[in-house]
Design a protein around this motif. Structure first.
Motif, PDB file in Angstrom:
ATOM      1  N   ARG A 280       0.811  -1.222   0.000  1.00 33.02           N
ATOM      2  CA  ARG A 280       0.000   0.000   0.000  1.00 33.02           C
ATOM      3  C   ARG A 280       0.841   1.269   0.000  1.00 33.02           C
ATOM      4  N   HIS A 281       2.144   1.122   0.102  1.00 28.95           N
ATOM      5  CA  HIS A 281       3.083   2.243   0.017  1.00 28.95           C
ATOM      6  C   HIS A 281       2.941   3.239   1.177  1.00 28.95           C
ATOM      7  N   SER A 282       2.348   2.811   2.303  1.00 24.80           N
ATOM      8  CA  SER A 282       2.233   3.703   3.466  1.00 24.80           C
ATOM      9  C   SER A 282       1.889   2.889   4.704  1.00 24.80           C
ATOM     10  N   ILE A 283       2.160   3.489   5.849  1.00 22.94           N
ATOM     11  CA  ILE A 283       1.764   2.906   7.134  1.00 22.94           C
ATOM     12  C   ILE A 283       0.663   3.782   7.717  1.00 22.94           C
ATOM     13  N   PRO A 284      -0.483   3.211   8.050  1.00 25.23           N
ATOM     14  CA  PRO A 284      -1.604   4.036   8.528  1.00 25.23           C
ATOM     15  C   PRO A 284      -1.277   4.722   9.841  1.00 25.23           C
ATOM     16  N   PRO A 285      -1.575   6.018   9.973  1.00 25.40           N
ATOM     17  CA  PRO A 285      -1.316   6.735  11.240  1.00 25.40           C
ATOM     18  C   PRO A 285      -2.072   6.156  12.429  1.00 25.40           C
ATOM     19  N   ALA A 286      -3.176   5.450  12.177  1.00 29.65           N
ATOM     20  CA  ALA A 286      -3.977   4.896  13.273  1.00 29.65           C
ATOM     21  C   ALA A 286      -3.215   3.851  14.084  1.00 29.65           C
ATOM     22  N   VAL A 287      -2.042   3.429  13.597  1.00 25.68           N
ATOM     23  CA  VAL A 287      -1.231   2.449  14.337  1.00 25.68           C
ATOM     24  C   VAL A 287      -0.817   2.999  15.698  1.00 25.68           C
ATOM     25  N   VAL A 288      -0.870   4.315  15.884  1.00 22.00           N
ATOM     26  CA  VAL A 288      -0.496   4.896  17.180  1.00 22.00           C
ATOM     27  C   VAL A 288      -1.408   4.411  18.299  1.00 22.00           C
ATOM     28  N   VAL A 293      -4.371  -0.908  22.763  1.00 23.95           N
ATOM     29  CA  VAL A 293      -4.930  -2.248  22.580  1.00 23.95           C
ATOM     30  C   VAL A 293      -4.052  -3.292  23.264  1.00 23.95           C
ATOM     31  N   LEU A 294      -2.745  -3.050  23.253  1.00 25.89           N
ATOM     32  CA  LEU A 294      -1.826  -4.028  23.837  1.00 25.89           C
ATOM     33  C   LEU A 294      -2.015  -4.194  25.343  1.00 25.89           C
ATOM     34  N   ILE A 295      -2.389  -3.129  26.040  1.00 27.77           N
ATOM     35  CA  ILE A 295      -2.507  -3.209  27.502  1.00 27.77           C
ATOM     36  C   ILE A 295      -3.542  -4.245  27.926  1.00 27.77           C
ATOM     37  N   PRO A 296      -4.823  -4.155  27.480  1.00 22.39           N
ATOM     38  CA  PRO A 296      -5.772  -5.212  27.868  1.00 22.39           C
ATOM     39  C   PRO A 296      -5.423  -6.567  27.266  1.00 22.39           C
ATOM     40  N   GLN A 297      -4.778  -6.576  26.101  1.00 22.87           N
ATOM     41  CA  GLN A 297      -4.367  -7.844  25.497  1.00 22.87           C
ATOM     42  C   GLN A 297      -3.378  -8.575  26.391  1.00 22.87           C
ATOM     43  N   VAL A 298      -2.390  -7.853  26.916  1.00 27.52           N
ATOM     44  CA  VAL A 298      -1.385  -8.462  27.795  1.00 27.52           C
ATOM     45  C   VAL A 298      -2.021  -8.902  29.111  1.00 27.52           C
ATOM     46  N   LEU A 299      -2.917  -8.092  29.667  1.00 28.17           N
ATOM     47  CA  LEU A 299      -3.598  -8.458  30.910  1.00 28.17           C
ATOM     48  C   LEU A 299      -4.401  -9.742  30.726  1.00 28.17           C
ATOM     49  N   PHE A 300      -5.142  -9.819  29.632  1.00 34.29           N
ATOM     50  CA  PHE A 300      -5.966 -11.002  29.356  1.00 34.29           C
ATOM     51  C   PHE A 300      -5.080 -12.238  29.180  1.00 34.29           C
ATOM     52  N   THR A 301      -4.015 -12.101  28.411  1.00 38.99           N
ATOM     53  CA  THR A 301      -3.117 -13.231  28.164  1.00 38.99           C
ATOM     54  C   THR A 301      -2.448 -13.692  29.456  1.00 38.99           C
ATOM     55  N   VAL A 358      -9.004  -8.870  17.241  1.00 36.55           N
ATOM     56  CA  VAL A 358      -8.821  -9.024  15.795  1.00 36.55           C
ATOM     57  C   VAL A 358      -9.426  -7.827  15.060  1.00 36.55           C
ATOM     58  N   ARG A 359     -10.630  -7.427  15.464  1.00 37.25           N
ATOM     59  CA  ARG A 359     -11.265  -6.268  14.826  1.00 37.25           C
ATOM     60  C   ARG A 359     -10.460  -4.997  15.065  1.00 37.25           C
ATOM     61  N   ALA A 360      -9.911  -4.856  16.287  1.00 35.42           N
ATOM     62  CA  ALA A 360      -9.143  -3.649  16.605  1.00 35.42           C
ATOM     63  C   ALA A 360      -7.892  -3.560  15.738  1.00 35.42           C
ATOM     64  N   TYR A 361      -7.186  -4.668  15.562  1.00 35.26           N
ATOM     65  CA  TYR A 361      -5.975  -4.669  14.736  1.00 35.26           C
ATOM     66  C   TYR A 361      -6.314  -4.354  13.279  1.00 35.26           C
ATOM     67  N   ARG A 362      -7.399  -4.923  12.784  1.00 39.33           N
ATOM     68  CA  ARG A 362      -7.771  -4.656  11.381  1.00 39.33           C
ATOM     69  C   ARG A 362      -8.209  -3.215  11.193  1.00 39.33           C
ATOM     70  N   ALA A 363      -8.887  -2.661  12.204  1.00 40.21           N
ATOM     71  CA  ALA A 363      -9.299  -1.262  12.094  1.00 40.21           C
ATOM     72  C   ALA A 363      -8.073  -0.354  12.006  1.00 40.21           C
ATOM     73  N   MET A 364      -7.043  -0.643  12.812  1.00 37.36           N
ATOM     74  CA  MET A 364      -5.853   0.215  12.830  1.00 37.36           C
ATOM     75  C   MET A 364      -4.997   0.033  11.584  1.00 37.36           C
ATOM     76  N   LEU A 366      -5.600  -1.807   8.627  1.00 36.96           N
ATOM     77  CA  LEU A 366      -6.199  -1.885   7.290  1.00 36.96           C
ATOM     78  C   LEU A 366      -7.137  -0.737   6.975  1.00 36.96           C
ATOM     79  N   ASP A 367      -7.903  -0.282   7.986  1.00 36.46           N
ATOM     80  CA  ASP A 367      -8.894   0.767   7.726  1.00 36.46           C
ATOM     81  C   ASP A 367      -8.431   2.144   8.162  1.00 36.46           C
ATOM     82  N   ASN A 368      -7.252   2.221   8.800  1.00 35.86           N
ATOM     83  CA  ASN A 368      -6.730   3.497   9.294  1.00 35.86           C
ATOM     84  C   ASN A 368      -7.754   4.194  10.197  1.00 35.86           C
ATOM     85  N   GLN A 369      -8.357   3.415  11.099  1.00 36.37           N
ATOM     86  CA  GLN A 369      -9.344   3.943  12.041  1.00 36.37           C
ATOM     87  C   GLN A 369      -8.955   3.532  13.458  1.00 36.37           C
ATOM     88  N   HIS A 370      -9.450   4.291  14.418  1.00 37.84           N
ATOM     89  CA  HIS A 370      -9.201   3.899  15.815  1.00 37.84           C
ATOM     90  C   HIS A 370     -10.046   2.668  16.143  1.00 37.84           C
TER      91      HIS A 370
END
Length: 405
Positions: A280-288, A293-301, A358-364, A366-370
Motif C-alpha cells: 500500500r506504500h504507506s503505514i496508517p497513522p492509526a497504528v499509534v 490495545v496491547l494493555i488489555p491484550q497483555v492483561l488477558f493473556t 482481531v477487529r481492533a488490529y484490522r481497524a488500525m 487496514l482501515d486506518n481507524q481507531h
C-alpha cells in the motif's frame, strides 16, 4: 443490648512494642456485668491484610460489678509482633467460656498499628462494628487483589526480562542463524500464510494480496496469545528445579511466556508494516492506537496463562487438551474467513474476546481507524477480571506446587 465507649486513647511505646489503651465503657444493657460471672474486657490481635487472628490476648477484669447505665474506666495493654505489617487490635467485652460480644454485633474499640522497617506507627483508634470492619477488609482485599499481581511483575521485572531473553535464545541454541530465527520464523510464517490464504484459498471478493493482509492482521494478536496459552500448562513442570530447590517467585514463570510472545508479536508487527509499505506504500497513522490495545491484550493473556499454569501442575493432560481447545478457539475467531460470514451464521461469537482484538488490529492497520472504543473498554474490563482471577487462582494453588511436581 450494647456498650458505649467513652474517651478512648492509645499510647505507643516503640521500645517495647507495647500499646496502652485507656477508655471508659458504659453498660447499656439491662443486666449487671459481674466479674465473678466471667465478664471481662479482652482483645484479639489480627493481621489486617489477611484478617488472620494472631493473638487471643489476656482479659482485663472490671474492678467492680457494672450495673445497667453505669460506667467504668479500663486500662489495657497489648504487644504487637516484631515483623513488619499492619495489625488491628479488637477490644471488646466478653464472657469467659460463652462469647465475645463483638461477634454478636456489639460495637468495639479498634486500635491499628503499622510496622515498616522496624518503625512502629500508631494508627487510628476508633469505635466500629464487625460488619463495618468486614466491609473494610473486603475492600482492602479487593484492592490488594488488583495491585498484588502488578506489584509482583514490577518487583521482578528484571528477572522476567532475563528469563524471557533466555527462553527466546534457548529455542534456537546451537542453530546456525541463532537469534535471527526470532525474525526469520514470523517472516516465513507470514510468507506462507500470504501465499496460501492470499492466492490459493483467498476470498473471491477480495484480491489475493488484500485478503492476505486481512488474514495476517488477524494473526497478529492471535500468535502471542496462543503461544503463551499453549505453553502455560507445562511451564511449572519444565521449571521444577527452580521451584523445588530455590526460593523463587513462581508467579513470574507464566509472565515470562507472555513476555516472550509479546517480543514475537513486535517482530511480526514490524514485518507486517513492511508488507503494508510494499503493498500500500504507506503505514496508517492509526497504528499509534496500538499501545492502547496491547494493555488489555497483555492483561488477558497473563490471566489465562496464570490459570492454565496453575491447573497444569495438577492436571497433566491439560498440556495435550489445550492444543485442541486453541484450535477450536482459532476457528471460532474470524481470522481466516470474513467477519461477515461469522456474524451471519453465528452472531453469538462476537462475544469472543479475541474477536474484539482481531477487529481492533484490522481497524488500525487496514482501515486506518481507531479501535471500537465501546467494544474495547468492555474487553478491558473482562481482561482485568481475568488478570486478577487468574492470578488469585495461581496464588492459591502455588503453595502445593513443590509437593505435586
Amino acid at each position: 443490648m450494647s456498650a458505649e465507649w467513652l474517651n478512648p486513647q492509645a499510647l505507643l511505646d516503640s521500645a517495647t512494642r507495647a500499646v496502652r489503651v485507656d477508655f471508659e465503657i458504659r453498660n447499656l444493657t439491662e443486666e449487671t456485668w459481674r466479674s465473678t460471672g466471667g465478664f471481662a474486657i479482652g482483645y484479639h490481635l489480627f493481621d489486617a491484610s489477611t484478617g488472620t487472628l494472631l493473638i487471643d490476648g489476656a482479659r482485663t477484669r472490671l474492678e467492680r460489678d457494672l450495673n445497667p447505665g453505669g460506667a467504668a474506666r479500663v486500662h489495657l495493654e497489648f504487644e504487637v509482633p516484631a515483623e513488619d505489617g499492619h495489625y488491628q487490635a479488637v477490644i471488646s467485652p466478653m464472657q469467659e467460656g460463652l462469647c465475645w460480644y463483638y461477634d454478636r454485633g456489639w460495637p468495639f474499640l479498634l486500635v491499628e498499628v503499622k510496622i515498616k522497617g522496624g518503625v512502629l506507627t500508631l494508627g487510628r483508634t476508633r469505635v466500629t462494628e464487625k460488619q463495618a470492619l468486614r466491609r473494610e477488609r473486603e475492600l482492602r482485599g479487593l484492592g490488594h487483589a488488583f495491585l498484588y499481581p502488578l506489584q509482583t511483575i514490577w518487583r521482578n521485572r528484571a528477572l522476567i526480562r532475563v528469563m524471557a531473553r533466555r527462553d527466546i535464545m534457548s529455542r534456537y541454541k546451537g542453530s546456525f542463524a541463532g537469534s535471527f530465527w526470532t525474525i526469520i520464523n514470523p517472516l516465513l510464517l507470514m510468507l506462507t500464510y500470504f501465499f496460501v490464504f492470499g492466492y490459493l484459498l483467498g476470498d473471491p471478493h477480495r484480491s489475493g494480496g488484500s485478503f492476505a493482509l486481512y488474514f495476517l492482521a488477524g494473526m497478529l494478536p492471535w500468535l502471542p496469545f496462543s503461544e503463551a496459552a499453549g505453553r502455560s500448562p507445562g511451564v511449572i513442570l519444565e521449571n521444577r528445579n527452580l521451584i523445588k530447590k530455590l526460593v523463587f517467585p513462581v508467579d513470574t514463570l507464566p509472565v515470562t511466556l507472555v513476555a516472550s510472545g509479546l517480543v514475537t508479536e513486535l517482530f511480526a508487527v514490524a514485518l507486517y508494516t513492511s508488507f503494508l509499505l510494499v503493498v500500500r506504500h504507506s503505514i496508517p497513522p492509526a497504528v499509534v492506537w496500538l499501545p492502547l490495545v496491547l494493555i488489555p491484550q497483555v492483561l488477558f493473556t497473563a490471566g489465562v496463562a496464570w490459570f492454565l499454569a496453575g491447573l497444569g501442575a495438577y492436571v497433566r493432560d491439560l498440556g495435550q487438551v489445550i492444543g485442541f481447545v486453541l484450535t477450536i478457539w482459532f476457528f471460532m475467531t474470524p481470522i481466516c474467513y470474513p467477519e461477515e460470514d461469522m456474524l451471519r451464521k453465528a452472531a453469538f461469537l462476537r462475544r469472543n474476546p479475541m474477536y474484539v482484538l482481531v477487529r481492533a488490529y484490522r481497524a488500525m492497520f487496514l482501515d486506518n481507524q481507531h479501535p471500537d472504543f465501546r467494544a474495547l473498554w468492555k474487553f478491558a474490563v473482562v481482561a482485568l477480571a481475568v488478570f486478577v482471577l487468574g492470578h488469585a487462582w495461581f496464588y492459591k494453588l502455588k503453595k502445593s506446587f513443590a509437593d505435586m511436581i
